[in-house]
Design a protein around this motif. Structure first.
Motif, short mmCIF file in Angstrom:
data_model
loop_
_atom_site.label_atom_id
_atom_site.label_comp_id
_atom_site.label_asym_id
_atom_site.label_seq_id
_atom_site.Cartn_x
_atom_site.Cartn_y
_atom_site.Cartn_z
N ARG A 5 -36.14 25.53 135.48
CA ARG A 5 -36.95 26.48 135.76
C ARG A 5 -36.80 27.92 134.84
O ARG A 5 -35.64 28.31 134.50
N THR A 6 -37.89 28.61 134.20
CA THR A 6 -37.60 30.00 133.61
C THR A 6 -36.98 30.80 134.37
O THR A 6 -37.23 30.85 135.70
N GLN A 8 -38.52 33.62 134.97
CA GLN A 8 -39.57 34.18 135.62
C GLN A 8 -40.15 33.38 136.77
O GLN A 8 -40.65 33.76 137.64
N GLU A 9 -40.00 31.97 136.57
CA GLU A 9 -40.33 31.24 137.57
C GLU A 9 -39.23 31.30 138.67
O GLU A 9 -39.86 31.20 140.03
N TRP A 10 -38.20 31.73 138.51
CA TRP A 10 -37.12 31.68 139.69
C TRP A 10 -37.64 33.05 140.47
O TRP A 10 -37.51 33.20 141.71
N THR A 12 -40.39 34.68 140.80
CA THR A 12 -41.50 34.06 141.43
C THR A 12 -41.15 33.33 142.78
O THR A 12 -41.58 33.83 143.78
N LEU A 13 -40.29 32.45 142.90
CA LEU A 13 -39.66 31.69 143.81
C LEU A 13 -39.10 32.91 144.86
O LEU A 13 -39.21 32.71 146.08
#
Length: 106
Positions: A5-6, A8-10, A12-13
């Protein structure tokens, strides 16, 4: 194989976790995440977002000056006349310093 994951994805999580009211363990189980990876990545991103104050500031040289240190107390002064300027200089003053001073006054 684990999903990469990027940041940014982290992020968001982590925002989803904060609003979920679940424990970290329950959130990770629900989303198929490793608890240790979740914790480590959260610490890493928190550290990256925190401004680092090192206590130092960037300095710029505005004017270069020459300084010298006398190893012995001067016994007498020598007087120079350069372009209508009288210079009283301690004996033993380094010659390169005198030359630079005369050049600056010329």
């Amino acid at each position: 194989m684990a999903t990469r994951r990027t940041n940014q994805e982290w992020q968001t999580l982590f925002e989803c976790y904060e609003s979920s009211q679940l424990t970290q363990r329950a959130f990770c189980e629900h989303h198929g995440l490793s608890l240790s990876t979740f914790y480590a990545k959260r610490q890493q991103l928190t550290h990256l977002q925190t401004p680092q104050n090192s206590g130092f500031i960037k300095a710029h040289v505005l004017e270069q000056t020459t300084r010298y240190h006398m190893t012995q107390a001067p016994t007498a002064n020598m007087t120079l006349f350069v372009n209508d300027v009288e210079l009283s200089i301690p004996q033993g003053t380094p010659a390169p310093y005198i030359a630079e001073l005369i050049g600056a006054l010329s």
